[in-house]
Design a protein around this motif. Structure first.
Motif, PDB file in Angstrom:
ATOM      1  N   LYS A 141       1.322  -1.543   0.515  1.00  0.00           N
ATOM      2  CA  LYS A 141      -0.137   0.178   0.157  1.00  0.00           C
ATOM      3  C   LYS A 141       0.998   1.516  -0.314  1.00  0.00           C
ATOM      4  O   LYS A 141       1.777   1.569   0.714  1.00  0.00           O
ATOM      5  N   LEU A 192       1.299   5.355   0.902  1.00  0.00           N
ATOM      6  CA  LEU A 192       0.996   5.960   1.025  1.00  0.00           C
ATOM      7  C   LEU A 192       1.911   7.524   1.249  1.00  0.00           C
ATOM      8  O   LEU A 192       3.080   7.372   0.777  1.00  0.00           O
ATOM      9  N   TRP A 222       5.459   6.120   2.058  1.00  0.00           N
ATOM     10  CA  TRP A 222       5.778   4.701   2.689  1.00  0.00           C
ATOM     11  C   TRP A 222       5.323   3.346   1.589  1.00  0.00           C
ATOM     12  O   TRP A 222       4.035   3.847   1.285  1.00  0.00           O
ATOM     13  N   VAL A 229       3.920   0.022   2.347  1.00  0.00           N
ATOM     14  CA  VAL A 229       3.408  -0.441   3.430  1.00  0.00           C
ATOM     15  C   VAL A 229       3.008  -2.094   3.185  1.00  0.00           C
ATOM     16  O   VAL A 229       2.430  -1.865   2.289  1.00  0.00           O
ATOM     17  N   LYS A 245       0.270  -4.518   4.144  1.00  0.00           N
ATOM     18  CA  LYS A 245      -0.530  -4.425   4.221  1.00  0.00           C
ATOM     19  C   LYS A 245      -1.489  -5.639   5.307  1.00  0.00           C
ATOM     20  O   LYS A 245      -1.894  -5.368   6.297  1.00  0.00           O
ATOM     21  N   ASN A 301       1.681  -4.452   8.781  1.00  0.00           N
ATOM     22  CA  ASN A 301       1.612  -2.622   8.376  1.00  0.00           C
ATOM     23  C   ASN A 301       3.058  -2.274   8.672  1.00  0.00           C
ATOM     24  O   ASN A 301       3.529  -1.245   9.285  1.00  0.00           O
ATOM     25  N   VAL A 351       3.726   1.079  10.801  1.00  0.00           N
ATOM     26  CA  VAL A 351       3.407   2.897  10.609  1.00  0.00           C
ATOM     27  C   VAL A 351       3.576   2.978  12.253  1.00  0.00           C
ATOM     28  O   VAL A 351       3.705   4.407  12.100  1.00  0.00           O
ATOM     29  N   TYR A 411      -3.250   6.191   6.480  1.00  0.00           N
ATOM     30  CA  TYR A 411      -3.168   4.452   6.521  1.00  0.00           C
ATOM     31  C   TYR A 411      -4.205   3.835   6.324  1.00  0.00           C
ATOM     32  O   TYR A 411      -5.119   2.781   6.083  1.00  0.00           O
TER      33      TYR A 411
END
Length: 315
Positions: A37, A39, A55, A57, A59, A62, A93, A139
């Motif tokens: 993901k 961000l 970022w 990330v 999923k 995290n 995160v 997030y």
């Protein structure tokens, strides 16, 4: 940077001034390739230096698998932002959002007991930790469905959520610029385009676009799966379930808007057709269009998405 100035900094800082390790960007395509993901968030300080933090990330865990930044500022600001970005990698995160200036300065020391730079200067310099908080907050995905369609997304152009979602679906819009051309949303102050604009918003065009494109993709997937189903080979219960799903998605919302509804009474095989017996409810009951325009629309949708020889008979 003057030679005397260089002596005030650790060799790690000087290396990052000359060659930042994490300067760059992460594209959506790259993040998607690794099923991560993406961000990103922007922040500009009163001192005029700005940063965009990315970022990528995982999923499930995290954990931030990769991080990059783009920054406009002095060499020392670049070095500090570079280490700040690097410290995010490998952390969740939640943990990354708690990184401090002290953490960054300590990581830049050549020896644990010798500061990497003058501590007073460290706190005078603008290190954009606000951007970490902002990207961490982003997030959690915005639940677009929790907003009413009448919610005003763009105050400048007075465009609401329902109109934007409808435009995306009707014109197959794929970018923020596309939305602006059709609806005029986001073309004036641009605050509603994405996080980091002039004003903070509850929901942004980027959220709406991502949510609606996901809806479109899921609908296409459903239709593709349905097109591969042999309707006649299904049991009666399976046929009725499939018909009911299509009615829920494409017919009932239209009827409910006018204060009505409908229910299935029976499905009867009548070669080469299948006859679907229905009953209108609420405002649709006794409405003249129930045996004309509305009936034709219902029948056309079911013939297109379920079975070509399906007839709809109201009782």
């Amino acid at each position: 940077m003057k030679e005397n100035d260089k002596k005030e900094y650790s060799s790690k800082i000087l290396e990052r001034i000359d060659e930042p390790k994490n300067l760059g960007l992460i594209t959506k395509e790259k993040a998607k390739e690794f099923n991560l993901k993406l961000l990103s968030s922007d922040y500009e300080s009163n001192a005029g230096d700005s940063i965009r933090l990315y970022w990528a990330v995982d999923k499930q865990s995290n954990i931030i698998m990769d991080a990059k930044f783009q920054s406009f500022g002095s060499g020392i600001i670049i070095a500090l932002n570079d280490m700040m970005t690097e410290l995010c990698i490998g952390k969740t995160v939640e943990k990354a959002s708690k990184i401090t200036k002290t953490d960054v300065e300590f990581a830049l020391r050549d020896r644990p007991e010798i500061p990497a730079m003058n501590i007073q200067e460290l706190y005078d310099k603008t290190l954009n930790f606000v951007v970490i908080k902002k990207v961490a907050l982003s997030y959690t995905e915005v639940d677009v469905s929790s907003f009413d369609d009448d919610y005003l997304v763009c105050e400048c152009a007075r465009v609401n959520l329902g109109d934007i979602k409808s435009a995306i679906k009707q014109f197959d819009l794929k970018t923020i610029e596309d939305i602006g051309q059709i609806t005029k949303a986001g073309i004036f102050c641009k605050s509603c385009q994405k996080e980091g604009g002039l004003e903070e918003k509850e929901i942004y065009l980027t959220d709406i676009l991502e949510y609606t494109r996901k809806e479109i993709d899921e609908q296409k997937q459903k239709e593709q799966e349905r097109s591969q189903i042999d309707f006649e080979s299904l049991s009666k219960e399976e046929k009725l379930k499939l018909i009911d799903e299509v009615l829920d998605e494409d017919v009932r919302p239209m009827l409910v808007m006018d204060g009505g509804n409908m229910e299935i009474l029976d499905l009867v095989e009548s070669k080469p057709h299948y006859d679907l017996y229905i009953r209108y409810l609420g405002a649709c009951s006794g409405c003249s269009s129930g045996s004309m325009g509305t009936l034709y629309a219902i029948e056309s949708i079911l013939q297109d998405k379920v079975f070509v020889d399906l007839r709809v008979l109201p009782i």
